[in-house]
Design a protein around this motif. Structure first.
Motif, PDB file in Angstrom:
ATOM      1  N   UNK A   1       0.977  -0.758   0.217  1.00 60.99           N
ATOM      2  CA  UNK A   1       0.421  -0.239   0.197  1.00 60.99           C
ATOM      3  C   UNK A   1       0.643   0.912  -0.182  1.00 60.99           C
ATOM      4  N   UNK A   2      -0.043   2.278  -0.463  1.00 57.89           N
ATOM      5  CA  UNK A   2       1.076   3.403  -0.684  1.00 57.89           C
ATOM      6  C   UNK A   2       1.312   3.551   0.825  1.00 57.89           C
ATOM      7  N   UNK A   3       0.927   3.896   1.919  1.00 55.66           N
ATOM      8  CA  UNK A   3       0.671   3.785   3.005  1.00 55.66           C
ATOM      9  C   UNK A   3       1.720   3.664   4.013  1.00 55.66           C
ATOM     10  N   UNK A   4       2.760   2.434   3.091  1.00 56.67           N
ATOM     11  CA  UNK A   4       4.027   1.461   3.630  1.00 56.67           C
ATOM     12  C   UNK A   4       4.967   2.050   2.901  1.00 56.67           C
ATOM     13  N   UNK A   5       4.806   2.870   1.737  1.00 58.90           N
ATOM     14  CA  UNK A   5       5.729   3.982   0.848  1.00 58.90           C
ATOM     15  C   UNK A   5       6.064   5.377   2.251  1.00 58.90           C
ATOM     16  N   UNK A   6       4.881   6.003   2.067  1.00 56.96           N
ATOM     17  CA  UNK A   6       5.173   6.947   3.271  1.00 56.96           C
ATOM     18  C   UNK A   6       5.875   6.771   4.350  1.00 56.96           C
ATOM     19  N   UNK A   7       5.503   5.474   4.977  1.00 56.23           N
ATOM     20  CA  UNK A   7       5.868   5.018   6.487  1.00 56.23           C
ATOM     21  C   UNK A   7       8.273   4.872   5.932  1.00 56.23           C
TER      22      UNK A   7
END
Length: 257
Positions: free
Chosen positions: A208-214
């Motif tokens: 998920x994009x959230x993983x990239x942001x994190x």
């Protein structure tokens, strides 16, 4: 051996040059195609399954002489056919961007999930594919006397932390391949790797994009890397790193620190 030029080699202008980009219909490859075209290169956008994406991209590229071409990197015969097509229609190839790649999210401890078929597939696409592409285009590249190959790698090759064990091993092999080919193909061809961290694309299924942001939040620069950020580094290596070869540059916001 070339004689030294006063003031150094300078930059490599791309106007009138021909660039071939594998995996060019999306992500880093598409962003690189846009940047190369903006600087005056005619771009051959290689694709595997992204027929419509490649056609749409070519229609939007600035300049002329661009075309989409089916270019599955697992098919060495097809790569040879494309090299012949480029020679026939353009008469030269100055830049080759090996951007095609594949992976799948598999926990590193889950050895059973990383079966032989998946492992071999990742090696074929991420290691043999770039090699076979270079092999097919090497004579055409060498003919210009001042060509460059860019291998799109990943910091997974040096950190061993990525979508799965095989992908990390494949990118380590690609970095080694960059070194070997840099030595073997000089002086007519430079071979340079560009290794990003997680990029904000849909490249890794299940991530998920959230993983990239994190991940970006945990780096010194705290920047979510966009495909165009990597494309800028790629074009910079092509046009400015005139005395670099056999090396891989990290573009990761400092994640390796």
């Amino acid at each position: 051996m070339s004689e030294a030029r006063p003031g150094g080699l300078g930059t490599l202008p791309l106007a009138g040059k021909v660039a071939v980009v594998t995996g060019g219909s999306s992500g880093i490859g598409a962003a690189a195609a846009c940047r190369l075209a903006a600087q005056g290169a005619s771009v051959v956008v290689g694709f595997h399954r992204g027929t419509d994406r490649a056609a749409d991209l070519v229609a939007r590229l600035p300049g002329d002489g661009h075309r989409p071409v089916s270019m599955p990197v697992e098919n060495s015969r097809r790569l040879e056919e494309v090299a012949q097509l480029v020679e026939r229609e353009y008469g030269r190839c100055d830049v080759l961007i090996n951007s095609a790649g594949a992976t799948r999210k598999v926990a590193h401890a889950d050895l059973e999930a990383l079966n032989d078929e998946l492992f071999d597939s990742l090696m074929r696409i991420n290691v043999r594919g770039p090699f076979a592409t270079v092999r097919a285009f090497a004579p055409l590249l060498a003919g210009t006397g001042d060509a460059v190959v860019i291998n799109v790698s990943s910091i997974s090759g040096s950190t061993a932390s990525g979508s799965n064990v095989a992908y990390c091993a494949a990118k380590a092999a690609l970095d080694n391949l960059t070194m070997s080919l840099g030595r073997a193909l000089g002086p007519a061809i430079r071979v340079i790797g560009v290794a990003p961290a997680a990029v904000d694309t849909g490249f890794v299924p299940g991530r998920e994009r959230q993983a990239v942001v994190a991940q970006a939040a945990g780096t010194p620069l705290q920047v979510v890397v966009d495909p165009d950020d990597v494309a800028v580094a790629i074009v910079g290596a092509v046009t400015h790193f005139r005395i670099s070869t056999g090396t891989t540059f990290v573009v990761d916001g400092g994640k390796h620190l």
